[in-house]
Design an enzyme around this catalytic site. Structure first.
Site, mmCIF file in Angstrom:
data_model
loop_
_atom_site.group_PDB
_atom_site.id
_atom_site.type_symbol
_atom_site.label_atom_id
_atom_site.label_comp_id
_atom_site.label_asym_id
_atom_site.label_seq_id
_atom_site.Cartn_x
_atom_site.Cartn_y
_atom_site.Cartn_z
ATOM 1 N N ASP A 120 6.970 27.936 20.175
ATOM 2 C CA ASP A 120 8.352 28.211 20.562
ATOM 3 C C ASP A 120 8.577 27.939 22.053
ATOM 4 O O ASP A 120 9.649 27.481 22.453
ATOM 5 C CB ASP A 120 8.716 29.665 20.243
ATOM 6 N N ASP A 130 13.747 49.371 34.875
ATOM 7 C CA ASP A 130 12.862 48.304 35.348
ATOM 8 C C ASP A 130 13.595 46.970 35.396
ATOM 9 O O ASP A 130 13.166 46.051 36.089
ATOM 10 C CB ASP A 130 11.653 48.168 34.411
#
Lengths: 290, 290, 290, 290
Positions: free
Chosen positions: B71, B175
């Site tokens: 991918d 984050d």
């Protein structure tokens, strides 16, 4: 007559809002039959009339340490002082904290209570992490909140094996993993989707960070478990190991992080009316209704 | 008679397992009435009898590009070729992919089918991200999976404001955040706890990464939304912006990342019997029963 | 020489696949120096040559009970026999179970091992729930997995207060709440999004079911906590209390459910090579990689 | 000059706090050049000077319907009136609503605005569910929030197959499944852990309720998908199908629920300054910081 005679004071570094609270605290302590020792880092702040001591000497000479700052300041004090067996008392400057729960405006009354023996003492488990490469243990650290293994490159997964008491738990690909005490369960482990652990419980949670699988789930294990995390040879990036968000030791494939209970516990002094769940509801708006 | 006459071939870099598959592919193509152009990066691999072309020339001259790899290789091809409007066909080498869905052993039959017009073509939305400091747009990128803003320091939260079409959505400490296409919803957005988005849906998901609050939740918005992310002045660390995990452009407080639909879509060729949900079940073991 | 002399056998009700396994088990036991007692419910199945006993008599006379069935059969045996202090051994018929971990094909060898003392014994905590209206305790139950309070009407939320050792934890609106032992953490509490609890841990998890708030999170508390759940007066529907999915006692507003550790623990016999994490990985495909 | 001349008024049933607001509304409307029709259920409340009409006649004769109550009242109005193509305006009595967003105290000013054409109109997708046994479609319903299939017995899982446009998505064991519009994404689908869908997006989410697997995840599909849910023959319990929490039609193994877009959309009138994200932040305390 107070049970505490040698009082250490540790203050959050470089926070200007804190000066008034520290002045008030020192003034208050001068009126009690106690000796006050300031943590050396305070030297620059300019409170001249108390003895400055390095952290270790503070640990050796004091029977109570008052921490003025936020949860981060108290975490730092806990890591450096837990092995001296001294209780810590937290005065909160800034946002509500889980660990520092006395407000400046309540300080005189709360200190009266504490110095007359009206307080609860709570013991909090800590973690001890050791990092090995081959046969050599090349780094170690202590944590009150958590030991975190994290990919050294943002948005690159690491691969690692987790073992509990020698038994393989699983092999994961994730941004990292959080090994958290009950104290840490409302800190980074919360962000990672971990459960809340009641403070006194003899448990540690393992919370994966952004696991690349649908079938991951936090696991809660005995506090006395020996947890080993092996950075897998397939891992395409290095990682870092942080203790309460500090140290950030770099590790590479095949390095092993071994986490076990720390031999000492943090002793935390609370006012008599301390209510953990009330703080949880207030600070995290826990289960608050729409 | 085939509709495709000029075939480009792009191969995953530095993967030795791939050589046999590429040889077989080139041999197969030699027997069809087509011209083959190899992506220049292939030069080192030693397939001497096809014309080597830089990526852009490949885009200009080909009417089909076959990608051999995983991918990641196809994501790379999509970012560089989408604006040429060429369909891509993925041959999978390694683990099952969501995008590269022809297996080497099925290649001859599948190529027969494709060259005789037996295929489906799928259009996948992409994202365009522009990064500004003050009035200056200093960087930009394109993504098929996701645009991710991530703290530049592991285990340090950033603070940011999210706006959709100019309207404030929220202010978060986390984050980072993942802005994901449907294609990306089974990649990093999945790790962040985001929903799966059906490939063809005109939607983009915003998935916070380790948000430090109990009350966060992914949100799914229109594909044509303009999403702006402002790194807040209170943010204690810098951040990085990644496009499909690449570029990693450093940003600082007050920088703005603006994400909008990319003007071009990736065209992906599938065998007629392509079944997205079957891949989902197989690859993610989705909803598999204990 | 065996330590077990009086063996009880409990069999899953009405499962035709089970007959061969039970026959083989009885044949095997006949060759060992033991007395066999069959649970009365077995009478209909037609194993004529062993004494049929009601469950309680089985508890009084046996020193080992073998359960043939699935986890549900073993849960049932545990609830009725735990207070007799007899160890249970589970023979699995059907899907892999967490509690019944001997396969029919391994039965002869595993029984040899157990009767020669080659086994591990595991102690599992159980819960005791009492339900009161005003001053009257009108119902009670025992659970090895979980005590669940659930809205009596599908898709209607209940409202309730949770207290731990008398302290208010929170007020919630949800479909219900699961109070789960470590054993139950891989059952319904897992469906509710709760963490996995290592079997031996002295902990109980509280997992809300479909809470109507963004800010809910499971909490893990000490196993010896007294948990009280009060169905709130504002609750628009009645609720039911289930013990391991059974009893389903109807409660109304202001009724109180008090959950505390059961005075007895279930004793579970495992083969020597028992590996909890391997079962977890196999049964839940835990953390399996795409 | 107003565009609205025939105004219907629908009021939440049996809520005493509502009387003052309705009186004020009727008084206000009397001063505008409009005809007022009351929903027949209002008859008992005693507002004598307006014409009482059954719901259908209200739909045929009005060009605006004002709903006084909560989101539930407006959902009910939407289901019965959407096919008449009349816009709805919600006056909130009680807790903040997502759909009813005019407060009683702001009513005069907001009505001035609306009757002078100062408003936004929003179109919300609805769902149409049909239930079949064999070849017979035996029940049907319409929903603005969600169509929910739920086990008929608390704490008993159902098993079902999900298909999208004829393609198998997966086979699941769970308490049920929620098929939700963007409007419903902040209602029960939120409790089930589903993502928030921006109101105008052409999408529907499928959110499993307490799935008994680690590897489940909500999926978001095109709004025009035909979703079929088949109660599996292995399912040990019957189920119920609810439309916005109503009807609760009993289904059994092999029954099929087919959900497709409803032919009509709900038209919702908002004040000009309507801010969806502000309501989200306020009502759900979304992403609020500790």
């Amino acid at each position: 007559m107070s049970t505490f005679e040698h009082i250490g004071v540790i203050v959050k570094n470089g926070d200007p809002r804190i000066h008034d609270t520290v002045s008030a605290l020192l003034l208050d302590l001068r009126n009690r039959a106690v000796t006050v020792h300031l943590d050396q880092s305070l030297g620059t702040v300019g409170f001249a009339d108390a003895q400055l001591l390095p952290r270790n000497a503070l640990g050796e000479q004091c029977d109570l340490v008052i921490v003025v700052g936020g949860d981060g300041t108290l975490l730092d004090a806990a890591r450096s002082l837990a092995h001296f067996g001294i209780p810590l008392l937290g005065v909160n400057v800034g946002r509500l904290g889980f660990l520092v729960d006395i407000y400046p405006e309540d300080m005189p009354a709360q200190l009266d209570a504490v110095f007359s023996g009206q307080y609860q003492i709570e013991y909090r488990n800590m973690l001890h992490g050791r990092i090995s490469r081959g046969d050599v243990e090349f780094a170690a650290g202590v944590a009150l909140n958590d030991v975190v293994i994290h990919s050294d490159e943002a948005i690159r997964m690491i691969e690692f094996d987790t073992r509990i008491d020698g038994q393989l738990v699983n092999h994961q690909r994730a941004d990292g993993i959080i090994v958290s005490t009950p104290t840490g369960s409302t800190a980074y482990a919360l962000s990672g989707g971990g459960p809340i652990l009641q403070p006194g419980i003899e448990a540690v949670s393992l919370v994966p960070i952004c696991p690349h699988t649908l079938s991951s789930r936090p696991i809660v294990v005995n506090a006395d478990s020996e947890i080993t995390l092996l950075l897998s040879a397939q891992s395409r990036t290095n990682a870092r190991v942080a203790f309460d968000g500090h140290l950030n030791i770099k590790i590479q494939a095949d390095d092993v992080v071994t986490i076990s209970p720390y031999a000492h516990r943090m002793q935390l002094i609370h006012p008599k009316n301390h209510d953990y769940y009330a703080i949880l509801r207030k600070k995290l708006r826990w289960s608050e209704q729409p």
